[in-house]
Design a protein around this motif. Structure first.
Motif, PDB file in Angstrom:
ATOM      1  N   ASP A  29       0.870  -1.170   0.000  1.00  0.00           N
ATOM      2  CA  ASP A  29       0.000   0.000   0.000  1.00  0.00           C
ATOM      3  C   ASP A  29       0.909   1.222   0.000  1.00  0.00           C
ATOM      4  OD1 ASP A  29      -1.681   2.175   0.641  1.00  0.00           O
ATOM      5  OD2 ASP A  29      -3.026   0.886   1.791  1.00  0.00           O
ATOM      6  N   LYS A  30       0.783   2.053  -1.004  1.00  0.00           N
ATOM      7  CA  LYS A  30       1.689   3.202  -1.141  1.00  0.00           C
ATOM      8  C   LYS A  30       1.537   4.218  -0.016  1.00  0.00           C
ATOM      9  CE  LYS A  30      -1.434   5.696  -4.277  1.00  0.00           C
ATOM     10  NZ  LYS A  30      -1.585   6.279  -5.628  1.00  0.00           N
ATOM     11  N   LYS A  31       0.456   4.125   0.770  1.00  0.00           N
ATOM     12  CA  LYS A  31       0.262   5.042   1.891  1.00  0.00           C
ATOM     13  C   LYS A  31       0.991   4.570   3.155  1.00  0.00           C
ATOM     14  CE  LYS A  31      -4.159   4.584   1.570  1.00  0.00           C
ATOM     15  NZ  LYS A  31      -5.622   4.673   1.836  1.00  0.00           N
ATOM     16  N   ILE A  32       1.477   3.332   3.121  1.00  0.00           N
ATOM     17  CA  ILE A  32       2.131   2.748   4.301  1.00  0.00           C
ATOM     18  C   ILE A  32       3.642   2.696   4.108  1.00  0.00           C
ATOM     19  CG2 ILE A  32       2.344   0.653   5.715  1.00  0.00           C
ATOM     20  CD1 ILE A  32      -0.540  -0.013   4.982  1.00  0.00           C
ATOM     21  N   ILE A  33       4.373   2.954   5.189  1.00  0.00           N
ATOM     22  CA  ILE A  33       5.826   2.788   5.163  1.00  0.00           C
ATOM     23  C   ILE A  33       6.155   1.502   5.914  1.00  0.00           C
ATOM     24  CG2 ILE A  33       8.042   3.744   5.900  1.00  0.00           C
ATOM     25  CD1 ILE A  33       6.734   6.516   5.626  1.00  0.00           C
ATOM     26  N   TYR A  34       6.840   0.587   5.230  1.00  0.00           N
ATOM     27  CA  TYR A  34       7.165  -0.721   5.790  1.00  0.00           C
ATOM     28  C   TYR A  34       8.620  -0.694   6.293  1.00  0.00           C
ATOM     29  CZ  TYR A  34       3.032  -1.959   3.034  1.00  0.00           C
ATOM     30  OH  TYR A  34       1.766  -2.005   2.492  1.00  0.00           O
ATOM     31  N   ILE A  35       8.808  -0.808   7.606  1.00  0.00           N
ATOM     32  CA  ILE A  35      10.146  -0.573   8.164  1.00  0.00           C
ATOM     33  C   ILE A  35      10.843  -1.843   8.662  1.00  0.00           C
ATOM     34  CG2 ILE A  35       9.660   1.824   8.770  1.00  0.00           C
ATOM     35  CD1 ILE A  35       9.339   0.867  11.703  1.00  0.00           C
ATOM     36  N   HIS A  36      10.357  -3.007   8.284  1.00  0.00           N
ATOM     37  CA  HIS A  36      10.998  -4.251   8.737  1.00  0.00           C
ATOM     38  C   HIS A  36      12.478  -4.295   8.334  1.00  0.00           C
ATOM     39  CE1 HIS A  36      11.357  -8.378  10.034  1.00  0.00           C
ATOM     40  NE2 HIS A  36      11.795  -8.745   8.852  1.00  0.00           N
ATOM     41  N   PHE A  37      12.773  -3.800   7.158  1.00  0.00           N
ATOM     42  CA  PHE A  37      14.150  -3.746   6.661  1.00  0.00           C
ATOM     43  C   PHE A  37      15.037  -2.935   7.612  1.00  0.00           C
ATOM     44  CE2 PHE A  37      17.161  -1.281   3.895  1.00  0.00           C
ATOM     45  CZ  PHE A  37      18.045  -2.320   3.635  1.00  0.00           C
ATOM     46  N   LEU A  38      14.567  -1.753   8.001  1.00  0.00           N
ATOM     47  CA  LEU A  38      15.334  -0.898   8.913  1.00  0.00           C
ATOM     48  C   LEU A  38      15.461  -1.532  10.293  1.00  0.00           C
ATOM     49  CD1 LEU A  38      13.853   2.627   8.061  1.00  0.00           C
ATOM     50  CD2 LEU A  38      15.892   1.536   7.125  1.00  0.00           C
ATOM     51  N   LEU A  39      14.393  -2.187  10.750  1.00  0.00           N
ATOM     52  CA  LEU A  39      14.428  -2.833  12.061  1.00  0.00           C
ATOM     53  C   LEU A  39      15.415  -3.999  12.089  1.00  0.00           C
ATOM     54  CD1 LEU A  39      10.642  -2.823  13.023  1.00  0.00           C
ATOM     55  CD2 LEU A  39      12.494  -1.741  14.306  1.00  0.00           C
ATOM     56  N   THR A  40      15.514  -4.710  10.981  1.00  0.00           N
ATOM     57  CA  THR A  40      16.469  -5.825  10.910  1.00  0.00           C
ATOM     58  C   THR A  40      17.903  -5.311  11.012  1.00  0.00           C
ATOM     59  OG1 THR A  40      14.929  -7.075   9.517  1.00  0.00           O
ATOM     60  CG2 THR A  40      17.222  -7.817   9.555  1.00  0.00           C
ATOM     61  N   ILE A  41      18.185  -4.214  10.327  1.00  0.00           N
ATOM     62  CA  ILE A  41      19.520  -3.600  10.414  1.00  0.00           C
ATOM     63  C   ILE A  41      19.798  -3.146  11.848  1.00  0.00           C
ATOM     64  CG2 ILE A  41      20.920  -1.636   9.669  1.00  0.00           C
ATOM     65  CD1 ILE A  41      19.516  -1.835   6.957  1.00  0.00           C
ATOM     66  N   GLU A  42      18.776  -2.561  12.478  1.00  0.00           N
ATOM     67  CA  GLU A  42      18.924  -2.108  13.856  1.00  0.00           C
ATOM     68  C   GLU A  42      19.186  -3.286  14.794  1.00  0.00           C
ATOM     69  OE1 GLU A  42      19.313   1.186  16.271  1.00  0.00           O
ATOM     70  OE2 GLU A  42      18.860   1.158  14.119  1.00  0.00           O
ATOM     71  N   LYS A  43      18.544  -4.416  14.522  1.00  0.00           N
ATOM     72  CA  LYS A  43      18.742  -5.615  15.336  1.00  0.00           C
ATOM     73  C   LYS A  43      20.168  -6.152  15.187  1.00  0.00           C
ATOM     74  CE  LYS A  43      16.377  -8.675  17.916  1.00  0.00           C
ATOM     75  NZ  LYS A  43      15.406  -8.377  18.973  1.00  0.00           N
ATOM     76  N   LEU A  44      20.691  -6.119  13.969  1.00  0.00           N
ATOM     77  CA  LEU A  44      22.067  -6.556  13.738  1.00  0.00           C
ATOM     78  C   LEU A  44      23.053  -5.653  14.485  1.00  0.00           C
ATOM     79  CD1 LEU A  44      21.875  -7.376   9.918  1.00  0.00           C
ATOM     80  CD2 LEU A  44      22.124  -9.021  11.791  1.00  0.00           C
ATOM     81  N   LYS A  45      22.804  -4.355  14.445  1.00  0.00           N
ATOM     82  CA  LYS A  45      23.648  -3.406  15.178  1.00  0.00           C
ATOM     83  C   LYS A  45      23.585  -3.680  16.687  1.00  0.00           C
ATOM     84  CE  LYS A  45      22.855   0.891  13.967  1.00  0.00           C
ATOM     85  NZ  LYS A  45      22.052   2.053  13.474  1.00  0.00           N
TER      86      LYS A  45
END
Length: 261
Positions: free
Chosen positions: A136-152
């Motif tokens: 949905d173009k109105k939604i921002i999906y941040i799982h990608f960013l959260l995964t990077i944060e988890k690795l950090k």
């Protein structure tokens, strides 16, 4: 043990310790402790099936790749909104007009979006089996960013020194529940995650933040971020409660200004 028995025991723990002094870096972390005790209590009284480790990590890798494409299609952008609504993929439980429909955030937007600027940000918790359009173009999906944060986060654990302990609390938990809980990683993770959410909330300069359930680590981190930024958080009503709910009832000692999480 039933939930009623759990409530009896947790009330005894709260009666024996000084809740207001269960502090780490000026944050009262008792809600994290209570959540972990409840999770261990439930696990102790249920059976679970664990995936093969290799299979599990393969799934994580696939999720990471697919989430990167979802995020890049609609990344975070600096703008002013009235409300950020944090939701989860598992909350999209219906299909409307061939699209996944979130009965909480989508209903909210249908009611208020004409006069209120709402930005929905979705956290992935599991893949939906429903056959509807998932982007949905109105939604921002941040799982990608959260995964990077988890690795950090896991890398940062290698550098942490010292032991985080609340001896009287741990003694009381063991006495009444006959098990121990280790909350050290959870506390560190929520603290780091709250800074991540602070950046997101600042990006949108919102007035309020909505979410569906407060008692999970990411939601506690969101609440802490909002507390630091002096922004109100609102939990969206999502069901009925009873007198023995492990996180919505029977808090016998609440700080005068409430909890930070």
């Amino acid at each position: 043990m039933t939930l009623k028995k759990f409530i009896e025991k947790i009330r005894k723990v709260e009666g024996e310790i000084d809740i207001e002094n269960v502090m780490f870096k000026n944050v009262n972390v008792w809600p994290i402790y209570r959540l972990k005790i409840a999770q261990k209590f439930k696990k102790k009284n249920s059976t679970t099936f664990l995936l093969n480790t290799l299979h599990r990590y393969f799934n994580y890798f696939i999720e990471f790749i697919s989430s990167s494409f979802l995020y890049l299609r609609n990344p975070l952008k600096k703008k002013d909104v009235d409300i950020i609504y944090f939701t989860k993929s598992s909350e999209s439980q219906d299909i409307v007009s061939k699209k996944l429909f979130n009965r909480y955030s989508d209903s909210f937007q249908n009611l208020y979006s004409k006069n209120t600027k709402v930005q929905v940000i979705e956290l992935y918790d599991f893949k939906s089996n429903l056959k509807g359009e998932k982007f949905d173009k109105k939604i921002i999906y941040i799982h990608f960013l959260l995964t990077i944060e988890k690795l950090k986060f896991y890398l940062s654990l290698l550098l942490k020194r010292g032991d985080l302990k609340f001896l009287e609390l741990e003694k009381s938990v063991n006495k009444h529940f006959n098990f121990d809980v280790d909350v050290k990683k959870d506390i560190y993770w929520i603290m780091q995650l709250s800074k991540f959410y602070e950046k997101i909330i600042k990006t949108y300069n919102c007035k309020k933040v909505f979410l569906v359930c407060f008692y999970r680590p990411d939601a506690m981190a969101i609440c802490l971020a909002c507390k630091r930024l002096n922004i109100s958080t609102v939990e969206y009503q999502h069901g009925i409660q009873n007198d023995n709910h492990h996180m919505y009832s029977n808090w016998t000692k609440i700080p005068k200004k409430g909890f930070d999480l």
